[in-house]
Design a protein around this motif. Sequence first.
Motif, mmCIF file in Angstrom:
data_model
loop_
_atom_site.group_PDB
_atom_site.id
_atom_site.type_symbol
_atom_site.label_atom_id
_atom_site.label_comp_id
_atom_site.label_asym_id
_atom_site.label_seq_id
_atom_site.Cartn_x
_atom_site.Cartn_y
_atom_site.Cartn_z
ATOM 1 N N PRO A 1 0.842 -1.197 0.000
ATOM 2 C CA PRO A 1 0.000 0.000 0.000
ATOM 3 C C PRO A 1 0.885 1.259 0.000
ATOM 4 O O PRO A 1 2.044 1.195 0.448
ATOM 5 C CB PRO A 1 -0.757 -0.098 1.325
ATOM 6 N N PRO B 1 -5.304 -4.288 -4.924
ATOM 7 C CA PRO B 1 -5.111 -3.683 -3.600
ATOM 8 C C PRO B 1 -3.726 -4.004 -3.049
ATOM 9 O O PRO B 1 -3.073 -4.933 -3.534
ATOM 10 C CB PRO B 1 -6.201 -4.342 -2.758
ATOM 11 N N GLY B 2 -3.298 -3.250 -2.044
ATOM 12 C CA GLY B 2 -1.946 -3.413 -1.530
ATOM 13 C C GLY B 2 -1.680 -4.783 -0.943
ATOM 14 O O GLY B 2 -2.529 -5.361 -0.288
ATOM 15 N N GLU C 1 -7.594 -7.748 1.632
ATOM 16 C CA GLU C 1 -6.990 -7.048 0.497
ATOM 17 C C GLU C 1 -5.896 -7.900 -0.136
ATOM 18 O O GLU C 1 -5.819 -8.045 -1.349
ATOM 19 C CB GLU C 1 -6.371 -5.713 0.939
#
Lengths: 210, 670
Positions: free
Chosen positions: B30, B76-77, B87
């Motif tokens: 992220p 997503p991270g 995620e």
Amino acid sequence: MKLSEQSEELLESLYVARVEQGTDPDMSLLKDMRAIDELVASGCVDKGNRAELTRKGIEEGKMCVRRHRLAERLLVDVLNVGPETVHAEGCRFEHVLHSGIEDKICVLLGHPRTCPHGRSIPPGTCCERSENHIDSIVRPLSGMRAGDEGVVAYLHTHDADILRKIMGMNVLPGSRIRLDQRAPTFVFSMGHSQFAVDTAIAENIFVRMG
Amino acid sequence: MMTQDVAAERTRTEPPASVSRKRVVIVGNPNVGKSVLFNRLTGVYVTVSNYPGTTVEVSRGRMKAGDYDCDIVDTPGMYSMLPLTEEERVARHILLEQRPDVVLHVIDAKMLDRMLPLTLQLVEAGLPVVLVVNMMDEARRLGVKLDSQALEQALGVTVVPLVATTGEGVKQLRQAIATSNSGPPRGLRVPSGSIAWPLQAAESTLAATLSHDYPLAKPAVADLLLQGDAETIETVKNKEPRQAWQSIETLLSDCRNQTTEPPEYHLAVRRRKHVEALLDGAAETETKVRKSFGTWLSKVMMQPLTGIPILLVVLYVGLYKFVGEFGSGTAVDFLEGTVFEGYINPFMIRLVDGIVPWEPIRELLAGEYGVLTLGLRYAIAIILPIVTFFFLVFSIIEDSGYLPRLAMLIDRSFKKLGLSGRAVIPLVLGFGCDTMATMVTRTLPTIRERLISTLLLALAVPCSAQLGVILALVAGKPAVFGIWAAVVTAVFFAVGFLAARLLPGTPPVFYMEIPPLRMPRPVNVLVKTYTRLGWYLKEVIPLFLLASLLIWVGQVTGLFDLALRALSVPVGMIGLPSEAAEIFLFGFFRRDYGAAGLYDLNKEGLLTNAQLAVSCVALTLFLPCIAQFLINVKERGAKTGIAVSAFVLVFSFVVAWLLNGLLQATGVLS
């Protein structure tokens, strides 16, 4: 009472087998009759051929184990001895750790709970009094002051779930770490990353100060 | 909504791309600028949607690279190939299912040592990696020196240094995408001897035992097995013959027993040593620390003495002033008073009266509770503006990086409620829409935390529509507002505290990355607001219309009157006029719908201050709207979902009854 090195080694093995593993000790250990006689004479082992520990023997054995594992921790964390030699050296080293020296080392190392092999270190009176970590070289992150820096020495790895979370942040032995803030949660930085963790995590990261 | 099956995603996975098309997947930690890079590569043709079966947002788009047309996905991270969060699971799922031709691993040039372990895992997995070293400008300013050719040599993959925000290096990246061949990277030698020996042996035995093909190279599958990854274990168990699986299983349990630290620890330490060796020849990472306004502000936000006042300012300006006063005041007055009551409703009534000769149907469409005159008006004129303003504020707060700071600030207090600081995100989102927030509780790590936050959301977190209407109701009556806020806050903490004591399970653990504070990018904020709003509308409009329809059916058949008469008993007990029974009945169909009804009632001047306070409290605590009831059942299971709802129903009346008694006895507000 001061036992010989051989007797201390034997007492330690008996303690590990009987108390920690709950099994009978390896019979070959019991060949050293001099050591057994010494233990019987000092009241640590029952007379009779099964070499059962007495209550006193359990207490003394626990302290032997404690000295041995503390010695290993000291060698690995402070003196940077490689894991291959640590056990043998620890065996020689432990016998000088008497008359309160072991507690001083325990304070110095931040009351570690496990040896480098992951076995638990029986707590001493210093741990129960939870003497503070102010002068220790290795401290848990939770024992550092805001602004303190150091290198991660080891992770307390018994809770696999917490360990995964710590590794998820890429905190591993060798990481350089700085504690930025202690309250309301612990905030630390590594390079240009910053993380917030609670006490449950901070007390499992042990840092060599400096 | 996001109920589509994961299987739908699988069928969308096309066969290997033809020569002129490539599939590109962006992965990385992220906060490394993945979405900025994605926007720069794709331009405007972007769709943002939730990954099937999850609340995780995934962006898809198109881009040109040389002669190739590329489909590109922004994941997503993820921190590692071993997922810990939803995620990360989605990101890995995309990597495995999409069979990408190019995997762009985006890393932050300032944190090479922290990010390269994932590169190693991707390369080990045999994925066609191009390493994108982003934020080179910031890194250069801090004194990081990178020899990208040496790094390329050591990793065996193309390395592109770049600055996504300015576009520097993007041309080279397009070229790298065009020229990369989809095969696995040129191999990477893992330094041996740096790992505990039982593992080393197990690793190679495992890789040799695996007889099937997997989306990842066999050593990577072996490593995931050793690390105890549930999904990989399941896949391998299903694919391999029984006998092979049995020997794998024994090997894995032996491994866990032979070393004191779990295998994932040894593998992580090995990767770290490997990265150190890589960087030794390829980069200089000794950097100076820079003092900036951002780091100062960040520090101030995280100290309780300054952080709590900042939080109050954010709440006051963001929620009260902007969402409350402007959104539910100015915007609602205009849409409701001017647009609907002035133009649309009279027009609808005339239209319906002109076309439809039957009175009951006229009532259904344009009567007092008509689908068009009431359902549509509530949805568009009262609820929509409030929710829009809330999502706008929430997206700005989210993108600035404030939420993790709020989480760390509040963690210690939340622990008393059996929650960790992480739960602050669904709970704050609950002030927007409790239904959506209940879905987001899925991102909390334990079932216990999910249950407690579901309960608190259902009971004591008013959604933006309710909040907006309640703030409008109590405007200029600070005493009523104070009593309402105090009671709801007390209920929140008391119920959380009790739940933490009564529910079995271990207390939660809190850890969270604190990303640097960033100025939110208007485009990203608008896209997020738009996506959330789209979801909300799809969800809310049918329900409002359905609610109008059901009320009409109830009225025509007489059931509505019966239910109203039944409800007027408890409503009378808490000291409210019988008209308020309608509100509670509406409230079941949608909680905010009920709040809007209260607004009408108050406008007619039918409530005293004490009654207003009691009804605001009752309505805030009252049974979740029907959508939230359904989501409770879906997320927590029928037993728990119904139990939570039943508890909330009884509890809200009891609290309202007590409050009414107290107000009557003390004479406060009269």
